[in-house]
Each structure stands twice: as structure tokens, then as C-alpha cells.
Design a protein around this motif. Structure first.
Motif, short mmCIF file in Angstrom:
data_model
loop_
_atom_site.label_atom_id
_atom_site.label_comp_id
_atom_site.label_asym_id
_atom_site.label_seq_id
_atom_site.Cartn_x
_atom_site.Cartn_y
_atom_site.Cartn_z
N THR A 191 136.22 47.29 70.07
CA THR A 191 136.26 48.33 71.10
C THR A 191 136.92 47.77 72.34
O THR A 191 137.20 46.58 72.44
N LEU A 192 137.13 48.61 73.32
CA LEU A 192 137.73 48.17 74.58
C LEU A 192 136.75 47.34 75.40
O LEU A 192 137.16 46.59 76.26
N ALA A 193 135.45 47.49 75.14
CA ALA A 193 134.43 46.75 75.89
C ALA A 193 133.59 45.92 74.92
O ALA A 193 132.52 46.33 74.51
N PRO A 194 134.08 44.74 74.54
CA PRO A 194 133.40 43.96 73.51
C PRO A 194 132.03 43.44 73.92
O PRO A 194 131.23 43.09 73.07
N ASP A 195 131.74 43.41 75.21
CA ASP A 195 130.45 42.92 75.68
C ASP A 195 129.45 44.05 75.93
O ASP A 195 128.41 43.84 76.53
N PHE A 196 129.75 45.23 75.47
CA PHE A 196 128.98 46.42 75.75
C PHE A 196 127.85 46.56 74.73
O PHE A 196 128.10 46.75 73.54
N GLN A 197 126.60 46.45 75.18
CA GLN A 197 125.45 46.63 74.30
C GLN A 197 124.42 47.51 74.99
O GLN A 197 124.38 47.59 76.22
N GLU A 198 123.59 48.16 74.18
CA GLU A 198 122.55 49.04 74.69
C GLU A 198 121.20 48.58 74.15
O GLU A 198 121.11 48.14 73.01
N ILE A 199 120.17 48.72 74.99
CA ILE A 199 118.81 48.40 74.56
C ILE A 199 118.00 49.69 74.54
O ILE A 199 118.00 50.45 75.51
N PHE A 200 117.31 49.90 73.43
CA PHE A 200 116.42 51.04 73.26
C PHE A 200 115.01 50.53 73.01
O PHE A 200 114.83 49.49 72.37
N VAL A 201 114.01 51.26 73.50
CA VAL A 201 112.62 50.96 73.19
C VAL A 201 111.93 52.25 72.79
O VAL A 201 112.40 53.35 73.13
N HIS A 202 110.83 52.12 72.10
CA HIS A 202 110.06 53.29 71.72
C HIS A 202 109.56 53.98 72.99
O HIS A 202 109.21 53.32 73.97
N GLU A 203 109.52 55.30 72.96
CA GLU A 203 109.14 56.06 74.15
C GLU A 203 107.76 55.68 74.69
O GLU A 203 107.51 55.78 75.89
N SER A 204 106.89 55.19 73.84
CA SER A 204 105.55 54.79 74.29
C SER A 204 105.57 53.47 75.06
O SER A 204 104.58 53.12 75.70
N GLU A 205 106.71 52.74 75.03
CA GLU A 205 106.80 51.45 75.70
C GLU A 205 107.73 51.46 76.92
O GLU A 205 107.91 50.43 77.57
N VAL A 206 108.28 52.61 77.23
CA VAL A 206 109.25 52.71 78.33
C VAL A 206 108.63 52.26 79.66
O VAL A 206 109.25 51.50 80.42
N ASP A 207 107.42 52.70 79.96
CA ASP A 207 106.79 52.36 81.23
C ASP A 207 106.58 50.86 81.40
O ASP A 207 106.62 50.34 82.52
N LYS A 208 106.35 50.15 80.31
CA LYS A 208 106.20 48.70 80.38
C LYS A 208 107.55 47.99 80.40
O LYS A 208 107.68 46.90 80.96
N ALA A 209 108.57 48.59 79.80
CA ALA A 209 109.87 47.95 79.66
C ALA A 209 110.75 48.05 80.90
O ALA A 209 111.46 47.10 81.23
N ILE A 210 110.72 49.16 81.59
CA ILE A 210 111.59 49.38 82.74
C ILE A 210 111.40 48.31 83.83
O ILE A 210 112.38 47.78 84.35
N PRO A 211 110.16 47.94 84.20
CA PRO A 211 110.02 46.89 85.20
C PRO A 211 110.63 45.55 84.77
O PRO A 211 111.13 44.80 85.61
N ILE A 212 110.62 45.26 83.49
CA ILE A 212 111.24 44.03 82.97
C ILE A 212 112.74 44.09 83.18
O ILE A 212 113.35 43.14 83.65
N VAL A 213 113.35 45.21 82.84
CA VAL A 213 114.79 45.38 83.03
C VAL A 213 115.15 45.22 84.50
O VAL A 213 116.09 44.50 84.85
N GLU A 214 114.40 45.86 85.37
CA GLU A 214 114.68 45.77 86.81
C GLU A 214 114.53 44.35 87.32
O GLU A 214 115.35 43.87 88.10
N SER A 215 113.50 43.66 86.86
CA SER A 215 113.27 42.28 87.29
C SER A 215 114.38 41.35 86.84
O SER A 215 114.89 40.54 87.62
N VAL A 216 114.76 41.45 85.58
CA VAL A 216 115.79 40.56 85.03
C VAL A 216 117.15 40.83 85.68
O VAL A 216 117.85 39.90 86.06
N THR A 217 117.51 42.10 85.83
CA THR A 217 118.81 42.40 86.42
C THR A 217 118.87 41.97 87.88
O THR A 217 119.89 41.48 88.35
#
Length: 79
Positions: free
Chosen positions: A48-74
């Protein structure tokens, strides 16, 4: 991943995705990583034109726990 119980929580490069996945796994959250370029190569369509392009998905029941991790790491990995 339409019509599924998974929600996209992050899109970015390989380094960020790996770090986020590591942190999510430490909390017993099982993310799904979708790599567009790898899918295209395996499907016989080349890269593809963006070889480093990846997406992370989590189960909808884990979104509330996962979002703070994403924000912290980024935030931590910003220059």
C-alpha cells in the motif's frame, strides 16, 4: 470490521501499535491488529502507499479500559 463487536481505538505506525498492544496485553485486553499492507501483500495486490499503517481494535466491552492506555502511550512517545 463492520457489524462486529470490535471497535477501532487507534491507527498508526508499527512502533506505536506494538507498544500499545504490549500495554493492553499486560491488562489482559486482547487487541486485534489489522495491517493493511500485509493484507494486500497476502492477497496478491502488492503493498500500500502507507506501509506503516496499522489499526488496533478491541472488544466493545474493553474500550473504556483501553482508551486511557492509548492516550498514555501516545502522549509518552511524542517528541
Amino acid at each position: 470490521m463492520k457489524d462486529s463487536n470490535f471497535v477501532k481505538i487507534y491507527t498508526g505506525n508499527f512502533a506505536f501499535v506494538n507498544r500499545i498492544v504490549m500495554e493492553l496485553n499486560a491488562l489482559d485486553i486482547s487487541p486485534v491488529v489489522k495491517d493493511q499492507s500485509e493484507s494486500a501483500i497476502l492477497g496478491g495486490f502488492g503493498g500500500t502507499l502507507a506501509p506503516d499503517f496499522q489499526e488496533i481494535f478491541v472488544h466493545e466491552s474493553e474500550v473504556d479500559k483501553a482508551i486511557p492506555i492509548v492516550e498514555s502511550v501516545t502522549k509518552e512517545m511524542q517528541p
